[in-house]
Design an enzyme around this catalytic site. Structure first.
Site, PDB file in Angstrom:
ATOM      1  N   GLU B 133     -13.599  -1.405   2.774  1.00 44.84           N
ATOM      2  CA  GLU B 133     -13.811   0.043   2.638  1.00 44.84           C
ATOM      3  C   GLU B 133     -14.068   0.677   4.007  1.00 44.84           C
ATOM      4  OE1 GLU B 133     -12.892   1.266  -0.014  1.00 44.84           O
ATOM      5  OE2 GLU B 133     -13.137  -0.354  -1.468  1.00 44.84           O
ATOM      6  N   HIS B 136     -10.901   1.441   5.573  1.00 43.84           N
ATOM      7  CA  HIS B 136     -10.337   2.719   5.122  1.00 43.84           C
ATOM      8  C   HIS B 136     -10.953   3.885   5.889  1.00 43.84           C
ATOM      9  CE1 HIS B 136      -7.705   1.295   2.072  1.00 43.84           C
ATOM     10  NE2 HIS B 136      -8.643   0.881   1.227  1.00 43.84           N
ATOM     11  N   HIS B 142      -3.751  -0.382   2.997  1.00 46.62           N
ATOM     12  CA  HIS B 142      -3.643  -1.699   2.368  1.00 46.62           C
ATOM     13  C   HIS B 142      -2.557  -2.554   3.028  1.00 46.62           C
ATOM     14  CE1 HIS B 142      -5.667  -0.051  -1.482  1.00 46.62           C
ATOM     15  NE2 HIS B 142      -6.549  -0.434  -0.580  1.00 46.62           N
ATOM     16  N   CYS B 167      -5.695  -9.502   9.365  1.00 45.07           N
ATOM     17  CA  CYS B 167      -4.480 -10.131   9.876  1.00 45.07           C
ATOM     18  C   CYS B 167      -4.138  -9.507  11.237  1.00 45.07           C
ATOM     19  CB  CYS B 167      -3.334  -9.968   8.890  1.00 45.07           C
ATOM     20  SG  CYS B 167      -2.635  -8.313   8.851  1.00 45.07           S
TER      21      CYS B 167
HETATM   22 ZN    ZN Z   1      -8.568  -0.373  -0.432  1.00 42.12          ZN
HETATM   23 ZN    ZN Z   2      -3.559  -7.007   7.112  1.00 39.97          ZN
END
Ligand code: ZN
Ligand code: ZN
Lengths: 445, 179
Positions: B133, B136, B142, B167
């Site tokens: 979160e 975000h 995402h 990542c």
């Molecule tokens: Zn999310």
């Molecule tokens: Zn990622």
């Protein structure tokens, strides 16, 4: 992928909005069906989530409209507990899926995965379809009707020979495109293709345009200039509206075709020329020959091979293909996102007779794209279709009266364009353009 | 990762264990390398309770925080032990608005099934959701990499499959946010 949420509840729109935003989608929302439809006129929507219960326009009504106007937009129905029956009805009407509110996050995820998979399949399908479109094009001529396929075969056959060709076809059928295709398939394709519209060059200038002139040959000839017959050197000369050439010029050209030599206006030394002649006309040259308006020896010289292009009304199966092609062309040029015709528009386009043939269709679509403010062209973007349906609009009666006026003058002048132009007090070239535009023809007696 | 004098506030809301806030703060410091501060606990958010659903509206908590909290923090993560929802979903683990100031996460759904005993994995899940979160709030979206913290997890299983890091692409996106 672009997504739209249509729900009258703000909190629902917001939660969808945040979720899709966080997943990187282009997302828009609408409070009701009307707002959604309005927004869809401007922007393409791939997936739409529609609440079934909304005041004014229900989700079912909206679904029906979407499936009619934007059949490829995927609609997912959002429903509350207790309205499963309506959801089932929606699925029967073409909704892709439905979600029972509130749903588990993984359900929305699953629906989206299914849609993405579906989109991938249809993208592949569209790609294959566009490959198919390439097959329906021959050089720049579009058509897949049997008559056009036959035409493509003839072009292929005659291209390699050096015979003169006479192309017959009504105005707007694409005679120059056929000439260009022949040139492109011929051994002369590395040399120029020179097109001359004999109907637009005043008689007095024709000789110097074709043969060139020496400096001082006549008033205004301040420089020595090569004519088209020299410029074309080795290529293809295309004489459009060859029926408009004066008898004297027909003799001069006949001599060039026999001797392969020209003499510039105001000069006396012949110059060798090498070209292939393709002519075209929308007139009945045989009838003109009977009236001594066209020389028989010239006619047989330029007419070793005759190619006839069918009018559009005789190959109506090609209309959707052509219409789509012009729509892509002009929506691309104008950067407008118009990508389809509404359902009954295509039916109406197919029902129309297209006296101006492919060019009229192209002009009509160009105009429609320019004036349309929607994503799909509808019948109101083609006023002449409306006119044929509801009788005459004011604009059409104005055009009709001009047409009648032109016909009258032409008849009075015995179809001598120069004289008719004088009667009308307009110049000859303008009159030619108008004759072409209205597709005026001398009544056969 | 660069930073300013401002810090990330970890704000317990209602009854929630001290340990939960501390774990979240520690993970933000180590993964985002941003200074964090555990703030004094706020009272139970009864304003967010939805009688019909017997759940707490995550959006209402975020709205309340954005409208009333006057702290000097860069971003705020509210930690609670309540069953959170947003109108379209049956439940959420946490909620944040893209590029917003406040996010809310809950440990409520991370207890072991059929029991209120602490599950050894529950703090780890809470930390993952908090980092997600917070991502975000820093405008991250995402990620399709199932091991990445920005992968959208709709269930405990997908959440448990996620590793405690971003990542390559998401780390890069986060770094660009600060440069
Ligand atoms: Zn999310
Ligand atoms: Zn990622």
């Amino acid at each position: 992928m672009s997504i739209m949420i249509v729900d009258d509840e703000m909190v629902v729109r917001e939660s969808f909005y945040h979720w899709f935003k966080q997943s990187g989608y282009r997302i828009d929302t609408a409070e009701n069906g009307m707002e959604a439809l309005k927004k869809m006129e401007q922007n393409h929507i791939d997936v739409m989530f529609v609440d079934i219960k909304m005041p004014k326009m229900s989700g079912i009504e909206l679904l029906e409209k979407i499936k009619q106007e934007y059949p490829e937009t995927i609609v997912v129905i959002i429903t509350a507990f207790g309205s499963i029956e309506t959801a089932v009805q929606a699925m029967k009407m073409g909704a892709a899926d439905y979600l029972l509110k509130p749903f588990k996050p993984e359900q929305l995820n699953l629906v989206m995965e299914k849609i993405i998979q579906q989109q991938k399949v249809s993208a592949e399908f569209n790609y294959l379809k566009s490959r198919l479109n390439q097959i329906t094009r021959f050089e720049n001529i579009i058509g897949q009707s049997p008559v056009m396929k036959k035409l493509f075969d003839i072009i292929q056959e005659v291209a390699i020979s050096d015979a003169t060709i006479l192309i017959l076809g009504e105005t707007g059928t694409g005679k120059e495109l056929v000439a260009k295709a022949i040139h492109a398939k011929s051994n002369r394709n590395q040399c120029p293709f020179v097109a001359i519209n004999c109907g637009t060059i005043p008689d007095s200038l024709m000789a110097s345009e074709l043969f060139g002139h020496q400096k001082g040959a006549f008033t205004g000839a301040s420089n020595t200039r090569k004519g088209f017959l020299e410029v074309v050197s080795g290529g293809t000369l295309f004489l459009d509206e060859v029926g408009e050439i004066s008898s004297k010029m027909q003799v001069d050209l006949l001599r060039v075709l026999e001797d392969k030599k020209i003499v510039r206006v105001g000069n006396s030394y012949p110059v060798d020329v090498d070209f292939r002649l393709i002519s075209a006309t929308r007139r009945n040259l045989k009838k003109q020959m009977e009236r001594n308006l066209f020389r028989a020896d010239f006619f047989y010289r330029i007419n070793v091979v005759t190619i006839e292009i069918p009018p559009l009304r005789e190959r109506k199966d090609d209309i959707p293909l052509l219409a789509d092609h012009f729509l892509k062309k002009y929506s691309g040029e104008t950067k407008k996102q118009i990508d389809r015709f509404s359902k009954n528009t295509m039916t109406r386009l197919l029902g129309y007779d297209w006296p101006g043939n492919v060019r009229e269709l192209e002009n009509a679509i160009e105009r429609a794209v320019v004036v349309s403010k929607k994503k799909a062209l509808s019948t109101e973007d083609f006023p002449f279709l409306e006119a044929t349906k509801t009788g005459q609009t004011k604009q059409l009666s104005l055009l009709e009266s001009e047409k009648a006026c032109l016909c009258q003058a032409l008849e009075t002048a015995g179809w001598n364009v120069t004289q008719a132009a004088k009667l009308l007090d307009i110049n000859r070239v303008t009159l030619h353009k108008k004759i072409k535009r209205y597709n005026l023809k001398r009544a056969e007696h | 990762m660069g930073k300013k004098e401002k810090f990330i506030g970890v704000l317990p809301v209602g009854t929630v264990s001290d340990l939960a806030s501390k774990v979240v703060a520690a993970h933000i410091t180590s993964i985002f390398t941003l200074p964090t501060k555990v703030l004094p606990c706020l009272k139970h958010p009864s304003y967010a309770f939805d009688k019909k659903r017997s759940q707490y509206d995550a959006g209402a908590i975020i709205n309340f925080m954005e409208n009333s909290y006057m702290g000097n923090d860069e971003k705020i993560i509210c930690i609670c032990d309540l069953d959170l929802f947003v109108p379209i979903f049956t439940h959420v683990f946490g909620q944040a608005r893209q590029g917003g100031k406040c996010a809310v996460v809950s440990i409520y759904r991370f207890y072991a099934a059929q029991s209120s005993d602490p599950d050894p994995g529950m703090y780890e899940r809470l930390a993952k959701i908090s980092l997600h979160e917070l991502g975000h709030l820093f405008d991250m979206i995402h990620c399709s990499d199932e091991r990445c913290l920005m992968h959208y997890s709709d269930s405990i299983e997908t959440l448990d499959n996620i590793m405690m890091n971003f990542c390559r692409y998401c780390s890069k996106a986060f770094n660009t946010h600060f440069s």
